[in-house]
Design an enzyme around this catalytic site. Structure first.
Site, PDB file in Angstrom:
ATOM      1  CG  HIS A 102      39.628  44.347  45.380  1.00  0.00           C
ATOM      2  ND1 HIS A 102      39.982  44.068  46.573  1.00  0.00           N
ATOM      3  CD2 HIS A 102      40.094  43.482  44.573  1.00  0.00           C
ATOM      4  CE1 HIS A 102      40.679  43.098  46.551  1.00  0.00           C
ATOM      5  NE2 HIS A 102      40.821  42.537  45.586  1.00  0.00           N
TER       6      HIS A 102
ATOM      7  CG  ASP B 204      43.269  41.214  54.856  1.00  0.00           C
ATOM      8  OD1 ASP B 204      42.904  42.336  54.566  1.00  0.00           O
ATOM      9  OD2 ASP B 204      43.825  40.230  54.250  1.00  0.00           O
TER      10      ASP B 204
ATOM     11  CE  LYS C 118      40.737  45.175  53.164  1.00  0.00           C
ATOM     12  NZ  LYS C 118      41.381  43.977  53.031  1.00  0.00           N
TER      13      LYS C 118
ATOM     14  CD  GLU D 214      45.230  36.369  49.533  1.00  0.00           C
ATOM     15  OE1 GLU D 214      45.631  37.392  48.545  1.00  0.00           O
ATOM     16  OE2 GLU D 214      45.197  36.690  50.642  1.00  0.00           O
TER      17      GLU D 214
ATOM     18  CG  HIS E 139      37.527  40.417  49.962  1.00  0.00           C
ATOM     19  ND1 HIS E 139      36.956  41.919  49.639  1.00  0.00           N
ATOM     20  CD2 HIS E 139      38.977  40.636  50.222  1.00  0.00           C
ATOM     21  CE1 HIS E 139      38.219  42.783  49.463  1.00  0.00           C
ATOM     22  NE2 HIS E 139      39.355  41.935  49.997  1.00  0.00           N
TER      23      HIS E 139
END
Ligand code: BG6
Length: 479
Positions: free
Chosen positions: A174, A231, A144, A212, A236
């Site tokens: 991922h 992002d 990405k 995060e 994800h």
């Protein structure tokens, strides 16, 4: 069973991802004897170093990212021996000849991993094709970001499709390489327990949080153009949502799994501005450490969101009326990714007024891998005033249950699947495009509405409007 690759061609080999994740992952696979014995890793980048210099840099990267107890001299030597380095300017097609010679003509398929900026994909693919490296059996993995909207993702996908067949393209997310994400499938489809109530009749709502503590991490140029929606949510979080919501695939194989995921991505309801909250962190503190705000880190004011919360719906029979609350942000109080499935309350209590909490399934993805089912149980006692209940967790501490198994970096799984030619855990073009379509519609809503991110303090759970987003439905975020 597809044939394993005899060569892995790694573009961007001196870059951050390669040094931090890819080379350590390849070492991990080699350590466990999982790489084909004679497989070569041909590394390439713009950096002017020779083969010895690259091997030396790799050894240093391994020392930085792998527990020293695993770095045994003969293993390091064997791994470094697999590495060739070819310096290459991808904008110069003539230089691909040297790469072609380094790869050679072996019979087994070559795997190529592009860990470079997407702006380099097109010239790289053209160079590969010109050097005869885009063979029909070659596998191509792409990192990405695959575009910044639907239109730009089309351009990338078209450029790739000009030289590689879709079933040879391995688009990386991922998160799909994470053990706990795959465990979600094991839990849903390896147990009969949940599936009968895994729908609007049994489930009140679902929460997906990826929190995060990190901020910009020196990725200013990339992140400030993207923001959290593109992002993190575009890839994800939507993949997690699809795995939670999809119908059972007939088999764990590439087509069946991805067919089911894409149906969910296409069934996402368009988001109204009131179903979405964005934020940008200001200064604050995390774990007692002072943090500067995003604009100060950046050195200028910006409208980029570092937090987003969304109330989403999957418009199909199974999920009619079930909200999926998504939330992700940087500089939040803790690093935690989890999926919370809130089941419906019991229809009738035989225990009078004793409070009874509806069951909740909490799947912790990181930092700890946990699966916890919150259930009501009787408090011990003689119950002269009636039975009293308490919520207790039925705990499957994955780390304890599988204490003897080394936890792998997500890329170990993905690299091995690439080398072995199994695309099940990679994202198909139609999925990426369905993801972008939904994300584009949200951004169009923001633009029409003049939405700008609300401030939140570093070390908090985002703007207070994110709390109001769920409380409107009588729901609290799981914390
Ligand atoms: C990346 C994002 O895809 O995922 C980063 O670009 C983010 O901004 C990262 O920090 C999170 O990955 P993980 O595996 O640490 O949860």
């Amino acid at each position: 069973m597809p044939v394993s690759s005899s060569t892995l061609l790694l573009f961007g080999a001196t870059g951050d991802l390669a040094q931090r994740m890819l080379l350590p992952s390849l070492f991990g696979l080699d350590e466990d004897g999982l790489l084909p014995a004679s497989m070569r890793i041909v590394a390439t980048a713009h950096t002017a170093i020779d083969q010895q210099g690259f091997r030396h840099a790799t050894q240093e990267a391994l020392a930085r990212h792998i527990d020293s107890r695993r770095l045994v001299a003969p293993l390091i030597e064997r791994f470094l021996d697999r590495l060739d380095y070819v310096q290459l300017d991808v904008s110069n097609p003539e230089q691909f000849g040297a790469l072609g010679r380094a790869v050679g003509d072996g019979n087994a398929p070559v795997s190529i991993f592009l860990s470079t900026a997407p702006s380099l994909f097109e010239p790289t693919i053209a160079g590969l094709a010109a050097a005869g490296l885009a063979r029909p059996e070659t596998r191509l993995a792409l990192e990405k970001p695959l575009g910044s909207d639907l239109a730009s993702s089309h351009v990338i996908n078209d450029a790739v499709a000009a030289a590689f067949r879709e079933d040879r393209i391995f688009r990386i997310d991922h998160y799909l390489g994470k053990e706990t994400v795959q465990n979600l499938l094991a839990m849903r489809f390896g147990n009969a327990l949940f599936e009968p109530i895994w729908n609007a009749a049994g489930i009140e709502h679902v929460q997906i949080t990826v929190a995060e503590t990190v901020g910009l991490e020196g990725r200013v140029a990339y992140f400030d153009g993207m923001g959290s929606l593109r992002d993190m949510v575009q890839n994800h979080m939507l993949q997690l949502l699809a795995l939670v919501a999809m119908e059972p695939p007939g088999r764990f194989e590439p087509r069946a799994v991805r067919d089911e995921k894409v149906k969910i991505l296409r069934a996402l309801r368009r988001i109204e501005p009131r179903d979405c909250v964005t934020g940008q962190y200001g200064s604050g503190a995390i774990g007692g450490e002072p943090m500067v705000g995003y604009a100060d880190e950046l050195g200028k004011a910006s409208d980029t969101e570092t937090f987003v919360a969304i109330r989403a719906h999957v418009d199909n029979w199974r999920w009619k009326g079930v909200p999926f609350y998504l939330r992700t942000g940087k500089r939040l109080p803790v690093r935690r990714s989890e999926i919370v499935v809130q089941f419906k309350p019991i229809p009738h209590s035989i225990f009078g007024t004793a409070p009874i909490q509806p069951n909740k399934l909490v799947i912790g993805l990181q930092p700890e891998e946990t699966i916890r089912l919150l259930m009501m149980a009787k408090r011990p006692g003689l119950d002269r005033q009636g039975i009293r209940l308490r919520e207790v967790p039925l705990d499957l501490g994955m780390t304890d249950a599988f204490a003897d198994v080394r936890r792998r970096i997500a890329y170990e799984r993905l690299l091995l699947d690439l080398i072995d030619g199994d695309p099940t855990l990679f994202v198909r073009r139609d999925e990426v495009e369905a993801q972008w379509e939904w994300i584009d519609s949200i951004r169009a809503g923001w633009a029409a509405d003049g939405t700008t991110p609300r401030p939140y303090g570093a070390g908090t759970w985002g703007p207070s409007a994110a709390i109001a987003l769920t409380e409107r439905d009588g729901v609290s975020w799981h914390e």
